[in-house]
Design a protein around this motif. Structure first.
Motif, mmCIF file in Angstrom:
data_model
loop_
_atom_site.group_PDB
_atom_site.id
_atom_site.type_symbol
_atom_site.label_atom_id
_atom_site.label_comp_id
_atom_site.label_asym_id
_atom_site.label_seq_id
_atom_site.Cartn_x
_atom_site.Cartn_y
_atom_site.Cartn_z
ATOM 1 N N ALA A 1 0.516 -1.329 -0.186
ATOM 2 C CA ALA A 1 -0.445 -0.045 0.198
ATOM 3 C C ALA A 1 0.715 1.336 0.512
ATOM 4 O O ALA A 1 0.823 2.361 -0.575
ATOM 5 C CB ALA A 1 -1.162 0.300 1.336
ATOM 6 N N TRP A 2 2.189 1.453 0.764
ATOM 7 C CA TRP A 2 3.417 2.383 0.150
ATOM 8 C C TRP A 2 3.519 2.846 -1.008
ATOM 9 O O TRP A 2 3.910 3.642 -0.669
ATOM 10 C CB TRP A 2 3.932 2.375 1.831
ATOM 11 N N ARG A 3 3.739 1.514 -0.918
ATOM 12 C CA ARG A 3 4.547 1.601 -2.301
ATOM 13 C C ARG A 3 3.702 2.471 -3.655
ATOM 14 O O ARG A 3 4.441 2.866 -4.229
ATOM 15 C CB ARG A 3 5.418 0.372 -2.796
ATOM 16 N N ALA A 4 2.335 1.611 -3.621
ATOM 17 C CA ALA A 4 1.996 2.016 -4.476
ATOM 18 C C ALA A 4 1.071 3.846 -3.996
ATOM 19 O O ALA A 4 1.185 4.638 -5.248
ATOM 20 C CB ALA A 4 0.319 1.683 -4.153
ATOM 21 N N ARG A 5 1.250 4.444 -2.624
ATOM 22 C CA ARG A 5 0.851 5.494 -2.259
ATOM 23 C C ARG A 5 2.005 6.375 -3.554
ATOM 24 O O ARG A 5 1.768 7.531 -4.019
ATOM 25 C CB ARG A 5 0.804 5.241 -0.453
ATOM 26 N N LEU A 6 3.033 5.912 -2.940
ATOM 27 C CA LEU A 6 4.384 6.858 -2.844
ATOM 28 C C LEU A 6 5.326 6.768 -4.707
ATOM 29 O O LEU A 6 5.780 7.654 -4.912
ATOM 30 C CB LEU A 6 5.958 6.599 -2.150
ATOM 31 N N MET A 7 4.517 5.840 -4.881
ATOM 32 C CA MET A 7 5.043 5.860 -6.765
ATOM 33 C C MET A 7 4.892 6.873 -7.496
ATOM 34 O O MET A 7 5.542 7.588 -8.148
ATOM 35 C CB MET A 7 4.739 4.496 -7.102
ATOM 36 N N PRO A 8 3.369 7.317 -7.483
ATOM 37 C CA PRO A 8 2.810 8.447 -8.183
ATOM 38 C C PRO A 8 3.502 9.596 -7.620
ATOM 39 O O PRO A 8 3.995 10.490 -8.910
ATOM 40 C CB PRO A 8 1.645 8.341 -7.994
ATOM 41 N N ILE A 9 4.049 10.014 -6.319
ATOM 42 C CA ILE A 9 4.483 11.135 -6.616
ATOM 43 C C ILE A 9 6.121 10.962 -6.989
ATOM 44 O O ILE A 9 6.718 11.523 -7.689
ATOM 45 C CB ILE A 9 4.689 11.424 -5.195
ATOM 46 N N VAL A 10 6.949 9.777 -7.238
ATOM 47 C CA VAL A 10 8.799 9.606 -7.269
ATOM 48 C C VAL A 10 8.543 10.076 -9.351
ATOM 49 O O VAL A 10 9.085 10.609 -9.868
ATOM 50 C CB VAL A 10 9.079 8.979 -6.879
ATOM 51 N N GLU A 11 6.778 8.982 -9.690
ATOM 52 C CA GLU A 11 6.659 9.649 -10.945
ATOM 53 C C GLU A 11 6.492 10.736 -12.251
ATOM 54 O O GLU A 11 7.464 11.403 -12.678
ATOM 55 C CB GLU A 11 5.627 8.936 -11.592
#
Length: 218
Positions: free
Chosen positions: A68-78
């Motif tokens: 869940a955290w990885r999915a939350r943070l990926m768009p921020i990094v992308e």
């Protein structure tokens, strides 16, 4: 401690220099289970042993390894990856071909956070923010070297909007996110830094980093 407890023998000394020389900022990870708790604690204790100006210890670590955290943070990094590509102009397409993070595959995902200023003056009166950042970076370097000694890779991801990441992590006022740290087993370590292997940039020799002070005479 006795004098012998403070000394490194030749093999120990060589191991320290070898870990420094072979440390890499890793982007390719082998998908695996989370690290054993005792191993992760050992690594974090190495980070926590870092020097800090005025013994302020401004580092904080947050474990974000769940799907869940990885999915939350990926768009921020992308989003920041795309903004970086736009800023690079003619090198945009070349940049977008690079792998710049391992958030999906690393065994662990940690955030390194700068804590709110605790008012430490000793050693940082004229450079309060800079010395806090420098101290936190020392903790990351300790973690990096400890991970390498345990045959684990680590990558420091800095592509994010700090305000957006602060909001996502619900950081207290005065805190600042310094990086997302991807940590875990890797298929292989890069022979050279990845940016050199891909031809993006080449490290400069030590001789270029040595400055000559003004001549004050004898």
């Amino acid at each position: 401690m006795t004098d012998s407890q403070h000394r490194f023998d030749a093999a120990e000394r060589e191991a320290v220099y070898r870990a420094i020389a072979l440390r890499r900022d890793m982007r390719h990870f082998t998908p695996s289970a989370p690290l054993p708790d005792e191993q992760l604690e050992r690594l974090l204790r190495a980070a926590h042993a870092a020097p800090s100006v005025g013994l302020m210890q401004p580092w904080r670590f947050m474990r974000l390894s769940t799907p869940a955290w990885r999915a939350r943070l990926m768009p921020i990094v992308e989003a920041e990856r795309q903004r970086t590509a736009d800023a690079l102009g003619e090198r945009s397409a070349e940049f977008l071909r690079l792998k710049v993070e391992g958030l999906r595959d690393s065994a662990e995902l940690l955030a390194i956070v700068l804590a709110p200023d605790d008012g430490t003056v000793f050693g940082r009166r004229t450079l309060p923010r800079e010395m806090a950042w420098s101290s936190a970076a020392c903790a990351v370097q300790n973690l990096w070297l400890a991970a390498r000694a345990e045959h684990l890779g680590m990558g420091w991801v800095s592509m994010f909007d700090p305000d957006e990441l602060s909001q996502a992590l619900a950081l207290p006022e005065g805190s600042a996110p310094l990086g997302l740290l991807c940590l875990g087993p890797v298929p292989d370590f890069y022979d050279q830094p990845m940016l050199e292997e891909t031809g993006w940039r080449h490290a400069r020799p030590l001789a270029d980093m040595l400055m000559t002070p003004p001549d004050l005479g004898a």
